[in-house]
Write a protein that holds these residues in place. Sequence first.
Motif, PDB file in Angstrom:
ATOM      1  N   ASN A 206       0.815  -1.212   0.000  1.00 24.75           N
ATOM      2  CA  ASN A 206       0.000   0.000   0.000  1.00 24.75           C
ATOM      3  C   ASN A 206       0.846   1.259   0.000  1.00 24.75           C
ATOM      4  O   ASN A 206       0.322   2.371   0.076  1.00 24.75           O
ATOM      5  N   GLY A 207       2.172   1.131  -0.034  1.00 22.13           N
ATOM      6  CA  GLY A 207       3.059   2.277  -0.052  1.00 22.13           C
ATOM      7  C   GLY A 207       3.595   2.683   1.301  1.00 22.13           C
ATOM      8  O   GLY A 207       4.472   3.535   1.389  1.00 22.13           O
ATOM      9  N   ASP A 208       3.043   2.111   2.370  1.00 20.98           N
ATOM     10  CA  ASP A 208       3.558   2.418   3.698  1.00 20.98           C
ATOM     11  C   ASP A 208       4.937   1.808   3.901  1.00 20.98           C
ATOM     12  O   ASP A 208       5.284   0.806   3.273  1.00 20.98           O
ATOM     13  N   VAL A 209       5.716   2.399   4.836  1.00 19.18           N
ATOM     14  CA  VAL A 209       7.047   1.893   5.160  1.00 19.18           C
ATOM     15  C   VAL A 209       7.051   1.374   6.579  1.00 19.18           C
ATOM     16  O   VAL A 209       6.520   2.016   7.497  1.00 19.18           O
ATOM     17  N   VAL A 210       7.622   0.204   6.774  1.00 21.04           N
ATOM     18  CA  VAL A 210       7.753  -0.358   8.117  1.00 21.04           C
ATOM     19  C   VAL A 210       9.199  -0.796   8.322  1.00 21.04           C
ATOM     20  O   VAL A 210       9.912  -1.105   7.367  1.00 21.04           O
ATOM     21  N   THR A 211       9.621  -0.804   9.576  1.00 21.01           N
ATOM     22  CA  THR A 211      10.907  -1.375   9.945  1.00 21.01           C
ATOM     23  C   THR A 211      10.654  -2.743  10.531  1.00 21.01           C
ATOM     24  O   THR A 211       9.767  -2.917  11.367  1.00 21.01           O
ATOM     25  N   VAL A 212      11.410  -3.731  10.074  1.00 21.61           N
ATOM     26  CA  VAL A 212      11.269  -5.080  10.615  1.00 21.61           C
ATOM     27  C   VAL A 212      12.574  -5.495  11.274  1.00 21.61           C
ATOM     28  O   VAL A 212      13.659  -5.248  10.752  1.00 21.61           O
ATOM     29  N   SER A 213      12.468  -6.100  12.423  1.00 22.46           N
ATOM     30  CA  SER A 213      13.629  -6.544  13.193  1.00 22.46           C
ATOM     31  C   SER A 213      13.116  -7.470  14.282  1.00 22.46           C
ATOM     32  O   SER A 213      11.915  -7.761  14.355  1.00 22.46           O
ATOM     33  N   ASN A 214      14.001  -7.888  15.161  1.00 19.76           N
ATOM     34  CA  ASN A 214      13.569  -8.710  16.292  1.00 19.76           C
ATOM     35  C   ASN A 214      12.808  -7.898  17.323  1.00 19.76           C
ATOM     36  O   ASN A 214      12.202  -8.460  18.231  1.00 19.76           O
ATOM     37  N   GLU A 215      12.820  -6.595  17.173  1.00 23.33           N
ATOM     38  CA  GLU A 215      12.082  -5.730  18.100  1.00 23.33           C
ATOM     39  C   GLU A 215      10.869  -5.072  17.448  1.00 23.33           C
ATOM     40  O   GLU A 215       9.995  -4.579  18.151  1.00 23.33           O
ATOM     41  N   SER A 216      10.817  -5.047  16.140  1.00 23.60           N
ATOM     42  CA  SER A 216       9.737  -4.351  15.453  1.00 23.60           C
ATOM     43  C   SER A 216       9.166  -5.245  14.356  1.00 23.60           C
ATOM     44  O   SER A 216       9.892  -5.697  13.473  1.00 23.60           O
ATOM     45  N   ASN A 217       7.873  -5.491  14.417  1.00 25.17           N
ATOM     46  CA  ASN A 217       7.221  -6.356  13.432  1.00 25.17           C
ATOM     47  C   ASN A 217       7.962  -7.684  13.292  1.00 25.17           C
ATOM     48  O   ASN A 217       8.359  -8.102  12.191  1.00 25.17           O
ATOM     49  N   LYS A 218       8.116  -8.331  14.425  1.00 28.17           N
ATOM     50  CA  LYS A 218       8.962  -9.524  14.516  1.00 28.17           C
ATOM     51  C   LYS A 218       8.506 -10.650  13.594  1.00 28.17           C
ATOM     52  O   LYS A 218       9.328 -11.345  12.988  1.00 28.17           O
ATOM     53  N   ASP A 219       7.220 -10.857  13.463  1.00 27.10           N
ATOM     54  CA  ASP A 219       6.732 -11.934  12.596  1.00 27.10           C
ATOM     55  C   ASP A 219       7.044 -11.664  11.118  1.00 27.10           C
ATOM     56  O   ASP A 219       7.395 -12.580  10.368  1.00 27.10           O
TER      57      ASP A 219
END
Length: 528
Positions: free
Chosen positions: A229-242
Amino acid sequence: MGTSTRTCLKSVPKDLRVLSRSFTSIMLFSSGAFGAISLFGLMSVVSVIGSSCPTANAENAPAFSSLRPLLSSEAALVLKGDVKFDNLTSRWREWHSPSIAAVVQVATKKDVQETVRFAKHFNVSFVARAGGHGATEALANAKNAIQVDFRKLNQVTLNANGETATIGGGATVKQIIDGLAAVGKRAVTGICECVGITAPIMGGGHGWLQGQYGLAADQVVSARLVLTNGDVVTVSNESNKDLFWAIRGAGHNFGLVTEWEYRVHNTKENQWSYEIFIYTQDKLEALYELANSMIKDQPAEAIHWGYIVKVDEIDADHPILWFGIIYDGPTETAREYAKPFHDLEPVMVQAGEGTLHDLAVLTFQDLNGAGCAYGLTSLRYPIGLKSFNVAAMRKVYDHIDETFRKTPEVAGSFFLLEGYSTQAVKAVDAGSTAYPHRNDNLLVTSYVQYQPNSTIDPIAEEYGQTLRNILLQASDDPAHLHAYVNYANGDEPLEAIYGWEKWRLEKLRQLKKQWDPKNKMKYYVPFV
């Protein structure tokens, strides 16, 4: 763009110089183990139709006029007819490749976002490109797609902690190796210099340093991901882990990575060393029996790398056995380790030391080598194994030999045997990432390559599948194929690619519903 525009849209579904020259002339192949597949954002297959509707395709350049102002000054929009278009869209495998209507050369994260939002607004499919080595059946389903070209997002910057680097989503293997070497660092990558890094990471990412540090996916600390959808997310073991779990093994199905925070390691004082052994086919059984015995105590610094390939200057009648011992350690140690291979009486041996670039040249994977040439019809049939079944390897060899004589058009094909060390790979919890094949010791792949010829296609497909099936039926678990996603042909069972444990695909599908509910990213071995 007004509402009326949206509502009228509809969608439908190389001392071995002679050898090197010969090898290079007949083999134009991809990234090998490294992770050769460089497309990482592959979105829904949609053709926009309607004769009276403004559509975002090459025939209607005005439809893209609203996108141009949204892009950074460093970005570029290239349509069909532009002198740059064909070069930008050329690929390692043109056969069954995506159909591209426009190229957006993104230069910032915002460029990626705006392009994705534009595609969403017009209901147009898009695919991402870095190295252009992506080759799997589903890519052909992308029709009139926007190519989100990541090659300008190629920064390689050492972070202040000296333990990680920020790497752009479009950086290539060579750019990363060279950039890190300049500051005394190195990282897990493949060896083919022109391959992008992102897609290999997303599929797990095999590399020559994996025995010491783990897979490429194991080096990721965090990633910045543009969603459908154009949004940006950060993924890591602390953020959006799944989601972080998912993109390390099945990431081609979830989003577009603009940058990685990636673990790096200090370089060593010594250079890499190598010995390349060339054997005739009568040594096959002895060679692979020896390889099996050496896998059991293979040092973390050692790589076994082999080919079965036709080289007329060495043997005009039969394919030869090319087997290399690559070693990241003192030359004396490497020579002692490789000594047993001399006892098999090779017809030729080449030994030396060098940098990773030198090794890329040696294995035909440098920028000017066969591994970075585009345009052939190329098929891959990977299988992960615990060891070589020697009797099956003889059957494989005989079938290769027979096929090359019957169908000389495919005699430039080769059989690749990647024997990486696995200590650090197996030290990682098998459930901690979506990559499912940590217990395999070997990655064996039939690369079937030839000049485009539709009459050869069915022969080539049957040939590659037959070779893999011989090995599967002789394996320790013939009911459960293991197929590395970055090499997958795309017609394998999904469990073979994403794991036979039932929970793996279930978890991936649940995450898909959450992060890409409309299944826009379905062009790289989709699982829904």
